[in-house]
Design an enzyme around this catalytic site. Structure first.
Site, short mmCIF file in Angstrom:
data_model
loop_
_atom_site.label_atom_id
_atom_site.label_comp_id
_atom_site.label_asym_id
_atom_site.label_seq_id
_atom_site.Cartn_x
_atom_site.Cartn_y
_atom_site.Cartn_z
N LYS A 99 0.84 -1.21 0.00
CA LYS A 99 0.00 0.00 0.00
C LYS A 99 0.87 1.25 0.00
O LYS A 99 0.66 2.16 -0.80
CB LYS A 99 -0.89 -0.01 1.25
CG LYS A 99 -1.54 1.32 1.57
CD LYS A 99 -2.43 1.20 2.77
CE LYS A 99 -2.19 2.04 3.97
NZ LYS A 99 -1.63 3.35 3.89
N ASN A 100 1.84 1.30 0.88
CA ASN A 100 2.61 2.54 1.04
C ASN A 100 3.61 2.76 -0.09
O ASN A 100 4.27 3.80 -0.13
CB ASN A 100 3.32 2.56 2.39
CG ASN A 100 2.34 2.73 3.54
OD1 ASN A 100 1.15 2.94 3.32
ND2 ASN A 100 2.83 2.62 4.77
N CYS A 108 -5.85 7.70 8.96
CA CYS A 108 -6.20 7.17 10.29
C CYS A 108 -5.91 8.20 11.37
O CYS A 108 -4.95 8.97 11.26
CB CYS A 108 -5.39 5.91 10.56
SG CYS A 108 -5.92 4.51 9.57
N ARG A 154 -1.32 14.86 12.95
CA ARG A 154 -0.49 14.47 11.79
C ARG A 154 -0.30 15.71 10.92
O ARG A 154 -0.92 15.86 9.87
CB ARG A 154 -1.14 13.32 11.00
CG ARG A 154 -1.24 12.06 11.83
CD ARG A 154 -1.85 10.91 11.04
NE ARG A 154 -0.91 10.29 10.13
CZ ARG A 154 -1.20 9.25 9.37
NH1 ARG A 154 -2.41 8.73 9.38
NH2 ARG A 154 -0.28 8.72 8.56
N ASP A 181 3.70 0.70 12.11
CA ASP A 181 2.53 0.05 11.52
C ASP A 181 2.38 -1.40 11.98
O ASP A 181 1.32 -2.00 11.79
CB ASP A 181 2.62 0.09 9.98
CG ASP A 181 2.32 1.48 9.43
OD1 ASP A 181 1.90 2.36 10.21
OD2 ASP A 181 2.51 1.69 8.22
N ARG A 216 -8.85 -0.51 3.62
CA ARG A 216 -7.94 0.51 3.08
C ARG A 216 -6.57 -0.09 2.77
O ARG A 216 -5.85 0.42 1.92
CB ARG A 216 -7.76 1.66 4.08
CG ARG A 216 -9.01 2.52 4.21
CD ARG A 216 -8.73 3.74 5.02
NE ARG A 216 -7.46 4.28 4.62
CZ ARG A 216 -6.64 4.96 5.40
NH1 ARG A 216 -6.97 5.21 6.64
NH2 ARG A 216 -5.50 5.42 4.95
#
Ligand code: UD1
Length: 424
Positions: free
Chosen positions: A22-23, A116, A121, A308, A400
């Site tokens: 994903k990242n 999230c 952030r 994570d 997600r």
């Protein structure tokens, strides 16, 4: 509303092929904006954050087509440089389009990104880096308007923290900026290297990614790579499925997962008493009997223990013999899963950066909700080892980042299904 229903206590057996990261796919999709032509990508995970990025590209005028994990994006002609707030709010990574759009069109309008809730952030490092490269940025009632009337100029950035997103945004802005850009104290995550590899394949001149100093010499324009570009495997998804095996017991082969990216995570499973073997790009895990507590887990930037994976590793440690201490150093509010785990019978005391997890013999299934993406995945792990049935709502968080988590786990023998309930 969708829920995952999991009946715990069934060991897992079989193979799981690791999805694309994903990242890594999200910044690469943003980078497509810089390429005048059709980019083809392989191993793009089928997750909702990828679809959100594709929607942003389409809204900018790109032609995006996909067939499973293959995707192509043609950004030959862009018709807009605005990203509306509903698209920006779908995920944190929407902010990465700032550097790419400034590089391609010299302007963009967007707003603060979603993502999230892990505590504050901010995007101050992104904004100050773009300003340093010559962008004029105004923020009026949350609408961020950016222009670079004279184009972006390469410069030296020394990051106060090796932010993954800020490093990516600077790389994207710098590849077509005038002159040389140097990022010191850059993030070193494998996903940064994947972005570097993609940009190089498009003709960018970048060196040093994967280390703390990245140097970028601006080029006039980027062109699509001649071959389809392959997204790297998702190290956090691989860690999640290892954790599922540690919670439920059994033996799993996690295939195509780039074990080198998991060097901080694998030893924790070994300390817990799981047997692990690395074969090339695969990891075999075998777990039988009660787990043991692990040494203190401190989240760090790569190559340290990833934030994570913090919630994900907490799940098996809830039932390990002994006490494990977690120290969360990256985000301020990343123990929101602890409450849900306590309702399943775990003994977790979390305060500030620290969580003390004292193993109990068993967790018990209950009705619960995913607090965020990785916290939700951690509840799935916990539920697989718990007695009785767990119902997890808030599945959209999990979607997600995970490709059909229930299908993957059911294929390994888990009793898991997704149900859709009418809204009351
Ligand atoms: C990325 C990952 C996310 C991971 C995180 C840390 C993506 C899409 N997401 O998020 O999964 O948990 O890295 O490994 O790749 N910060 C500031 N100002 C800024 C930017 C960041 O203070 O302008 C702070 C953040 O609040 C946080 C820390 O820096 O405390 C790390 O954030 P960062 O590395 O930027 O994370 P993301 O890129 O958002």
């Amino acid at each position: 509303m969708q829920k995952l229903v999991i009946e715990g206590g069934t060991p897992l057996f079989g193979e799981i092929i690791t999805q694309g990261a994903k990242n890594a796919v999200l910044p690469v999709l943003a980078a497509c904006v810089l390429c005048e032509g059709k980019v083809t990508l392989r191993n793009c995970p089928c997750i909702s954050d990828r679809y959100a990025s594709a929607r942003i590209l389409s809204a900018l005028g790109a032609k995006v087509t996909a067939d499973g994990t293959h995707l192509s994006a043609d950004c030959s002609v862009l018709s807009s440089d605005d990203i509306c707030s509903s698209l920006m709010k779908t995920m944190r990574s929407s902010i990465i389009f700032m550097g790419a759009l400034l590089g391609r069109t010299g302007k963009c309008t967007l707003c603060y990104p979603g993502g999230c809730d892990l505590g504050p952030r901010p995007i101050d490092m992104h904004i100050s880096a773009m300003r340093k490269m010559g962008a004029v940025i105004s923020d009026e009632y949350g609408v961020i308007s950016c222009t670079a009337p004279e184009g972006l100029k390469g410069c030296r950035h020394s990051l106060s923290f090796p932010s993954v997103g800020a490093t990516e945004n600077i790389m994207l802005a710098a590849v077509t900026a005038e002159g040389e850009t140097v990022i010191s104290n850059a993030a070193r995550e494998p996903e940064i290297c994947c972005l570097g590899d993609f940009l190089r394949a498009c003709g960018a001149k970048i060196s040093g990614d994967g280390g703390g100093r990245i140097a970028i010499e601006g080029v006039k324009k980027l062109t699509p790579p001649p071959e389809p570009f392959e997204i790297i495997p998702d190290r956090i998804a691989a860690a999640t499925y290892l954790s599922c095996a540690a919670c439920a017991g059994g033996e799993l082969l996690i295939r195509d997962c780039a074990p080198a990216h998991l060097e901080a995570v694998i030893p924790v499973f070994e300390q817990m008493g799981c047997r692990l073997r690395v074969f090339g790009s695969n990891i075999y895990i075998y777990k039988k009997g009660r787990l043991k507590a692990a040494d203190t887990i401190r989240t760090m930037v790569y190559p340290g223990f990833p934030t994570d994976a913090q919630a994900i590793l907490m799940a098996p440690l809830c039932t390990a013999e002994g006490t494990t201490v977690f120290v969360e150093n990256i985000f301020e509010n990343r123990y929101r899963h602890a409450d849900a785990m306590c309702r399943m019978g775990a003994d977790i005391r979390a305060e500030g950066k620290v969580a003390v997890v004292t193993g109990v013999p068993r967790l018990y299934g209950t009705a619960t909700a995913a607090p965020d993406l990785r916290g939700g995945a951690a509840l799935v792990c916990a539920a697989l080892g718990a007695a009785g049935t767990t119902e997890i709502s808030g599945v959209s968080y999990i979607d997600r980042g995970y490709e059909e988590i229930e299908r993957v786990l059911a294929a390994a023998g888990a009793k898991i299904s997704r149900i859709t309930e009418e809204k009351q």
